[in-house]
Design an enzyme around this catalytic site. Sequence first.
Site, PDB file in Angstrom:
ATOM      1  N   ALA A  56      -8.910  -6.269 -16.255  1.00  0.00           N
ATOM      2  CA  ALA A  56      -7.936  -7.324 -15.951  1.00  0.00           C
ATOM      3  C   ALA A  56      -6.547  -6.708 -15.899  1.00  0.00           C
ATOM      4  O   ALA A  56      -6.126  -6.056 -16.847  1.00  0.00           O
ATOM      5  CB  ALA A  56      -7.995  -8.398 -17.036  1.00  0.00           C
ATOM      6  N   THR A  85      -5.090   4.254 -13.272  1.00  0.00           N
ATOM      7  CA  THR A  85      -4.764   4.492 -11.862  1.00  0.00           C
ATOM      8  C   THR A  85      -4.101   5.845 -11.648  1.00  0.00           C
ATOM      9  O   THR A  85      -3.423   6.361 -12.554  1.00  0.00           O
ATOM     10  CB  THR A  85      -3.800   3.382 -11.376  1.00  0.00           C
ATOM     11  OG1 THR A  85      -3.249   3.763 -10.116  1.00  0.00           O
ATOM     12  CG2 THR A  85      -2.631   3.191 -12.327  1.00  0.00           C
ATOM     13  N   TYR A 140       4.084  -0.561 -12.365  1.00  0.00           N
ATOM     14  CA  TYR A 140       2.617  -0.652 -12.421  1.00  0.00           C
ATOM     15  C   TYR A 140       2.039   0.590 -13.101  1.00  0.00           C
ATOM     16  O   TYR A 140       1.279   0.489 -14.084  1.00  0.00           O
ATOM     17  CB  TYR A 140       2.079  -0.810 -10.985  1.00  0.00           C
ATOM     18  CG  TYR A 140       0.584  -0.634 -10.875  1.00  0.00           C
ATOM     19  CD1 TYR A 140      -0.289  -1.442 -11.596  1.00  0.00           C
ATOM     20  CD2 TYR A 140       0.041   0.329 -10.025  1.00  0.00           C
ATOM     21  CE1 TYR A 140      -1.663  -1.277 -11.485  1.00  0.00           C
ATOM     22  CE2 TYR A 140      -1.326   0.500  -9.901  1.00  0.00           C
ATOM     23  CZ  TYR A 140      -2.171  -0.307 -10.637  1.00  0.00           C
ATOM     24  OH  TYR A 140      -3.534  -0.144 -10.526  1.00  0.00           O
ATOM     25  N   ASN A 152      -7.698   5.570  -4.404  1.00  0.00           N
ATOM     26  CA  ASN A 152      -7.608   4.324  -3.625  1.00  0.00           C
ATOM     27  C   ASN A 152      -8.970   3.642  -3.489  1.00  0.00           C
ATOM     28  O   ASN A 152      -9.796   4.059  -2.670  1.00  0.00           O
ATOM     29  CB  ASN A 152      -6.983   4.600  -2.258  1.00  0.00           C
ATOM     30  CG  ASN A 152      -5.493   4.870  -2.378  1.00  0.00           C
ATOM     31  OD1 ASN A 152      -5.077   5.782  -3.099  1.00  0.00           O
ATOM     32  ND2 ASN A 152      -4.692   4.080  -1.711  1.00  0.00           N
TER      33      ASN A 152
END
Length: 329
Positions: free
Chosen positions: A71, A114, A138, A167
């Site tokens: 999440a 990420t 982010y 990605n």
Amino acid sequence: MRVLVTGGAGYVGSNVVSALRDAGHSVSVIDDLSSGHPAALSDDVEFAHGGCGDPAALEAIERPDGIMHMAAKCSVGESMSNPRAYYETNVRESLRLLDWMVDREIPWIIHSSTCAVYGIPRRLPLGEDATPRPINAYGATKLAVDQAISYYSGAYGLQGTRMRYFNAAGAQPDGTLGEDKTPASNLIPRVLAVALDIHKDVGIFGTDHPTPDGTGVRDYVHVRDLAAAHLLAMDKLASGDAGNTYNLGTESGSSVQEVLAAAREVTGHDIPAIAKEAREGDPALLVASRQRARDELGWEPERSDLSTILRDAWEWHRTHPSGHRTAGS
Ligand code: UD1
């Protein structure tokens, strides 16, 4: 095993839930449905509506053996205009979840991190030993949680694995469970929206990058391959491993022009593209080293070549032009 997937109604989350179910695991999902879709969840998944650190939602589900924490808010541009929302959702809620885990003695967590934690790479391919220097909120919020997991592991004996996605792209091969974000902003959904005549053209953000054809290069990794890596990491944690950080990419980059060419081939549409200014803070080239994931998890991407990614994504977008809201989906 019983696994809690936070954000399990989202794009990567729903694909991971599906892979867990296929492997015979029981799954609970907590999702606030801010970007996830109830239609992405099958009926055999226990669901609680709420933030990932919401005590009421966490207490409403069956006690999990471990957590896959997906999440999050994940738009780079939005993170710069509204960092507050990113720190609230990605950091505060995650810390509440970690505290709940420690209190309830839930042993392991896999965090969806990420490549944006690395910022502008100094060396390619990017290994996990590269110093993280995020250049947007982010990436900064994801790094904060990666680090919290490390410190919590040391102090409270939590087992934690950090998955740094490059990605994420593609869809479940049967054309169900794909990316559903309106308006489409990531390259592949955007290109396919042009093929569906939802938009008339796609902008190419920068045509004089220091790359072979001047356009931005990314390491696209199929969402099913990401899901497979999570299952391998889970098995390792369940066998008592302390956890580690893994870059999840393919070690091979594709330029915007190459994505366009593959999309034209798959869709048969000419997909008009126009040169635009490069996006601020957009790295020219990002390619992962996947050596650690290969050596420690035995992870081998199987569907991450560009044409398979585009074929699967096209099947999803073609049959779901309005995403999960498409009638009959
Ligand atoms: C970024 C984040 C990633 C995050 C994702 C979703 C980084 C390093 N990566 O990926 O972690 O999950 O956003 O928000 O911050 N492009 C065009 N035209 C378009 C759209 C994109 O030319 O209309 C180009 C971009 O400049 C880039 C490539 O296509 O070179 C991929 O862009 P995109 O799909 O938006 O993802 P990232 O920005 O790489």
